[in-house]
Design a protein around this motif. Structure first.
Motif, PDB file in Angstrom:
ATOM      1  N   ASP A 120       3.879  -7.267  37.740  1.00 21.69           N
ATOM      2  CA  ASP A 120       4.390  -6.127  38.527  1.00 21.69           C
ATOM      3  C   ASP A 120       5.774  -5.664  38.088  1.00 21.69           C
ATOM      4  N   ILE A 121       6.183  -5.996  36.872  1.00 21.51           N
ATOM      5  CA  ILE A 121       7.441  -5.467  36.343  1.00 21.51           C
ATOM      6  C   ILE A 121       7.196  -4.016  35.929  1.00 21.51           C
ATOM      7  N   LYS A 126       6.652   4.294  40.332  1.00 16.52           N
ATOM      8  CA  LYS A 126       5.383   4.622  39.679  1.00 16.52           C
ATOM      9  C   LYS A 126       4.389   3.502  39.939  1.00 16.52           C
ATOM     10  N   ILE A 127       3.313   3.811  40.624  1.00 17.96           N
ATOM     11  CA  ILE A 127       2.335   2.797  41.026  1.00 17.96           C
ATOM     12  C   ILE A 127       1.140   2.840  40.073  1.00 17.96           C
ATOM     13  N   PRO A 128       0.781   1.713  39.464  1.00 20.97           N
ATOM     14  CA  PRO A 128      -0.389   1.678  38.582  1.00 20.97           C
ATOM     15  C   PRO A 128      -1.652   2.150  39.305  1.00 20.97           C
ATOM     16  N   SER A 129      -2.478   2.889  38.608  1.00 22.64           N
ATOM     17  CA  SER A 129      -3.644   3.516  39.233  1.00 22.64           C
ATOM     18  C   SER A 129      -4.671   2.487  39.714  1.00 22.64           C
ATOM     19  N   HIS A 130      -4.686   1.263  39.138  1.00 15.91           N
ATOM     20  CA  HIS A 130      -5.701   0.278  39.530  1.00 15.91           C
ATOM     21  C   HIS A 130      -5.270  -0.580  40.728  1.00 15.91           C
ATOM     22  N   TYR A 131      -4.041  -0.402  41.209  1.00 13.23           N
ATOM     23  CA  TYR A 131      -3.579  -1.208  42.344  1.00 13.23           C
ATOM     24  C   TYR A 131      -4.353  -0.855  43.603  1.00 13.23           C
ATOM     25  N   ASP A 132      -4.733  -1.887  44.354  1.00 14.95           N
ATOM     26  CA  ASP A 132      -5.364  -1.661  45.645  1.00 14.95           C
ATOM     27  C   ASP A 132      -4.358  -1.986  46.756  1.00 14.95           C
ATOM     28  N   ASP A 135      -2.596  -5.323  46.346  1.00 12.99           N
ATOM     29  CA  ASP A 135      -1.602  -5.285  45.276  1.00 12.99           C
ATOM     30  C   ASP A 135      -0.293  -4.689  45.783  1.00 12.99           C
ATOM     31  N   LEU A 136      -0.397  -3.607  46.518  1.00 14.86           N
ATOM     32  CA  LEU A 136       0.803  -2.950  47.038  1.00 14.86           C
ATOM     33  C   LEU A 136       1.544  -3.848  48.023  1.00 14.86           C
ATOM     34  N   LYS A 137       0.790  -4.570  48.839  1.00 15.20           N
ATOM     35  CA  LYS A 137       1.401  -5.477  49.805  1.00 15.20           C
ATOM     36  C   LYS A 137       2.156  -6.600  49.086  1.00 15.20           C
ATOM     37  N   VAL A 138       1.512  -7.186  48.068  1.00 15.10           N
ATOM     38  CA  VAL A 138       2.153  -8.248  47.285  1.00 15.10           C
ATOM     39  C   VAL A 138       3.401  -7.717  46.585  1.00 15.10           C
ATOM     40  N   SER A 139       3.269  -6.535  45.994  1.00 18.99           N
ATOM     41  CA  SER A 139       4.396  -5.931  45.281  1.00 18.99           C
ATOM     42  C   SER A 139       5.589  -5.716  46.204  1.00 18.99           C
ATOM     43  N   GLN A 140       5.342  -5.169  47.370  1.00 17.72           N
ATOM     44  CA  GLN A 140       6.434  -4.914  48.320  1.00 17.72           C
ATOM     45  C   GLN A 140       7.103  -6.204  48.767  1.00 17.72           C
ATOM     46  N   LYS A 240      -5.862  -2.703  26.140  1.00 14.25           N
ATOM     47  CA  LYS A 240      -5.281  -2.040  27.318  1.00 14.25           C
ATOM     48  C   LYS A 240      -4.051  -2.837  27.760  1.00 14.25           C
ATOM     49  N   THR A 241      -2.930  -2.176  27.864  1.00 12.33           N
ATOM     50  CA  THR A 241      -1.687  -2.877  28.151  1.00 12.33           C
ATOM     51  C   THR A 241      -1.310  -2.747  29.621  1.00 12.33           C
ATOM     52  N   ALA A 242      -0.702  -3.809  30.168  1.00 16.10           N
ATOM     53  CA  ALA A 242      -0.257  -3.787  31.560  1.00 16.10           C
ATOM     54  C   ALA A 242       0.866  -2.770  31.732  1.00 16.10           C
ATOM     55  N   TRP A 243       1.046  -2.351  32.959  1.00 18.99           N
ATOM     56  CA  TRP A 243       1.982  -1.272  33.297  1.00 18.99           C
ATOM     57  C   TRP A 243       3.435  -1.704  33.131  1.00 18.99           C
ATOM     58  N   ILE A 244       4.194  -0.957  32.327  1.00 25.57           N
ATOM     59  CA  ILE A 244       5.627  -1.201  32.180  1.00 25.57           C
ATOM     60  C   ILE A 244       6.434   0.036  32.551  1.00 25.57           C
ATOM     61  N   GLY A 245       5.862   1.223  32.374  1.00 25.47           N
ATOM     62  CA  GLY A 245       6.619   2.469  32.519  1.00 25.47           C
ATOM     63  C   GLY A 245       7.189   2.708  33.885  1.00 25.47           C
TER      64      GLY A 245
END
Length: 245
Positions: A120-121, A126-132, A135-140, A240-245
């Motif tokens: 999640d770095i 900007k939220i990755p399109s595959h997050y459910d 994922d958002l709860k964990v990220s927060q 396919k690379t993990a989200w960094i942007g």
């Protein structure tokens, strides 16, 4: 048969780094960078050669000299979100950039870098399109607990992905546990809610020694059901690379 490589681990006394040294020590020449000489017996016991060198204080030129002749640099250093923002920035961002600059400065063949980051770095806006929803709860939750760590890891990763003078790969493990490894995980572009054993992180890092074809990619690594080698192979093939942007 894979060739014997000369490998250096920055942050060599960390829990993952010690496991990694044990996995690599019989097949390769491994040097582990530590800042405290009293840690040397642990490094030797892990089949590596200790090198006392401060990531925070030693200049780029010293690291560059140590990287000469190395095939791979593992960056396993990290503050773990401890020590306040100043030290987090010093280790997780400035220390990482120092290592990048040192590899850049190596004369002749430059070692490949394998960087241990964290899941999640990213730019928090900007939220990755595959997050459910989970994922958002964990990220927060994680960003509320260790905001400086997440920020400075992101700044380091952003710097690295612009580098073209040497080959690099980023592994982004989820929450770490000391549970015995299962030899299985989800790797590549993943959901982020599952924890991962340090054993399995170290095993994945060891598998990357001979995977130069992973260069330029960033993979998340969390607990899952795919055998590590098979999952890594599939993720590299997918490119396919993990989200960094």
């Amino acid at each position: 048969m894979p060739s014997r490589k000369n490998i250096i681990i920055v942050g060599g006394h960390g829990n993952v780094a010690l496991r990694l040294a044990r996995l690599l020590g019989e097949a390769h020449e491994v040097t582990s960078v530590i800042r405290d000489p009293t840690q040397s017996p642990d490094i030797t016991a892990a089949s590596a050669t200790p090198l006392v060198l401060s990531l925070e204080d030693a200049p780029v030129s010293t690291f560059s000299a140590e990287f000469e002749g190395k095939h791979i640099v593992y960056f396993c250093a990290g503050s773990g979100g401890k020590g306040g923002e100043e030290r987090t920035k010093k280790v997780d961002y400035e220390g990482a950039v120092k290592v990048f600059d040192a590899i850049d400065a190596v004369q002749g063949p430059k070692p490949r870098l394998i960087l241990v980051s964290a899941v999640d770095i990213r730019d928090p806006a900007k939220i990755p399109s595959h997050y459910d929803e989970n994922d958002l709860k964990v990220s927060q939750m994680v960003r509320a607990q260790i905001p400086a760590y997440m920020h400075w890891k992101y700044e380091a990763d952003k710097d690295l992905v612009q580098r073209t003078a040497f080959k690099w790969f980023i592994l982004r493990p989820g929450g770490l546990t000391n549970n015995p490894g299962t030899g299985k995980a989800d790797i590549g572009v993943t959901h982020i809610g599952q924890t991962i054993s340090r054993d399995d992180v170290a095993q994945t890092l060891a598998l990357l020694v001979d995977r130069e074809d992973a260069s330029g990619l960033a993979f998340d690594l969390v607990g899952g059901d795919s055998p590590l080698q098979e999952g890594l192979e599939a993720a590299i093939k997918a490119r396919k690379t993990a989200w960094i942007g």
